[in-house]
Scaffold this active site. Sequence first.
Site, short mmCIF file in Angstrom:
data_model
loop_
_atom_site.label_atom_id
_atom_site.label_comp_id
_atom_site.label_asym_id
_atom_site.label_seq_id
_atom_site.Cartn_x
_atom_site.Cartn_y
_atom_site.Cartn_z
CG ASN A 1 7.43 -37.12 -19.31
OD1 ASN A 1 6.34 -37.14 -18.73
ND2 ASN A 1 7.60 -36.55 -20.50
CE LYS B 1 6.77 -38.97 -23.03
NZ LYS B 1 7.20 -39.06 -24.41
CG HIS C 1 7.25 -33.14 -23.16
ND1 HIS C 1 6.77 -33.68 -24.33
CD2 HIS C 1 8.18 -34.01 -22.69
CE1 HIS C 1 7.39 -34.83 -24.56
NE2 HIS C 1 8.26 -35.04 -23.57
CD GLU D 1 4.96 -36.52 -25.76
OE1 GLU D 1 4.44 -36.59 -24.63
OE2 GLU D 1 5.85 -37.31 -26.14
CD GLU E 1 12.47 -34.53 -23.47
OE1 GLU E 1 12.70 -35.60 -22.91
OE2 GLU E 1 11.31 -34.11 -23.66
N GLY F 1 10.43 -41.03 -28.17
CA GLY F 1 9.55 -42.17 -28.37
C GLY F 1 9.75 -42.88 -29.71
CB SER G 1 14.99 -43.02 -27.75
OG SER G 1 13.78 -42.82 -28.44
P1 PGA Z 1 11.22 -41.23 -24.51
O1 PGA Z 1 10.48 -39.88 -24.00
O2 PGA Z 1 12.33 -41.51 -23.52
O3 PGA Z 1 10.15 -42.25 -24.51
O4 PGA Z 1 11.76 -40.93 -25.87
C1 PGA Z 1 11.23 -38.83 -23.48
C2 PGA Z 1 10.30 -37.67 -23.17
O5 PGA Z 1 9.35 -37.45 -23.92
O6 PGA Z 1 10.52 -36.95 -22.19
#
Ligand code: PGA
Length: 258
Positions: A9, A11, A99, A101, A172, A178, A218
């Site tokens: 992903n 982003k 997601h 976000e 998630e 993140g 992460s």
């Molecule tokens: P990350 O993001 O691996 O940077 O924690 C995962 C995601 O948001 O899908």
Amino acid sequence: MRKKLLAGNWKMHKLRGDTKSFFESLFQSSPFSKISSSNVEIAFGVPATSFETALLATQNKGVKILAQNCHWETQGAFTGELSTAMLQDIGLFGSIIGHSERRQYFAETNANVGKKWNALANSGLLPVVCVGETKSEREQNQTTSVVRQQIDEALSQVTEEARKRDFVVAYEPVWAIGTGLTATPAMAQEVHAFIREELAKTLGKERAEKIKILYGGSLNPANAKELLSQPDIDGGLIGGASRKVDDFSKLIEIALSF
Ligand code: PGA
């Protein structure tokens, strides 16, 4: 046996040139050369400006390109949005939806996630449906009730016909995205097994056994082996580590070992 799926992903990262050079070096990496006859599948959710570049760069490589969002209407006065028909038309394989976000910054609701799921399935595209609890929800022991609600409210928007189409769930935990914090393999496995049971209630056990449930938050080369070895963890939705060829090829190497 469910195949392992590693879904990047990206982003809001990478210009077209970065996209092209990322795939060029990924395809030269030795783990990538082993995936064609393996149980590992690879996908990347890329920004819309890189759809075409990513599709051209990955032609005949077995890598699936995903959007990171979509709208549920076929067309109309929805400034700035992309319909599933548009995603299908350009040649994408599916889209990440729901997601955290998008839920947090763009007020995406469970019902809207369900409408997107329905639209993607009806367009023959793969919905990658994200669910997960926030830190405070986990601290208040609400993880399973939050995840159940996210799944049930979304599913209620998906027609019987569309439910029969393939989809992927990504668990998630919001506090792990993140942040460098990861759910322990046991914590993640517990929620993954719960999600599979929830899906079995609506779709039947046999079908639920076939649905891939990815872990995200992460995920990186240092923690992937333990997480991916859990029985209900079928791969990862990977943010940060999917943007670096070295990290991503290490993840492929780990996924190949199962
Ligand atoms: P990350 O993001 O691996 O940077 O924690 C995962 C995601 O948001 O899908």
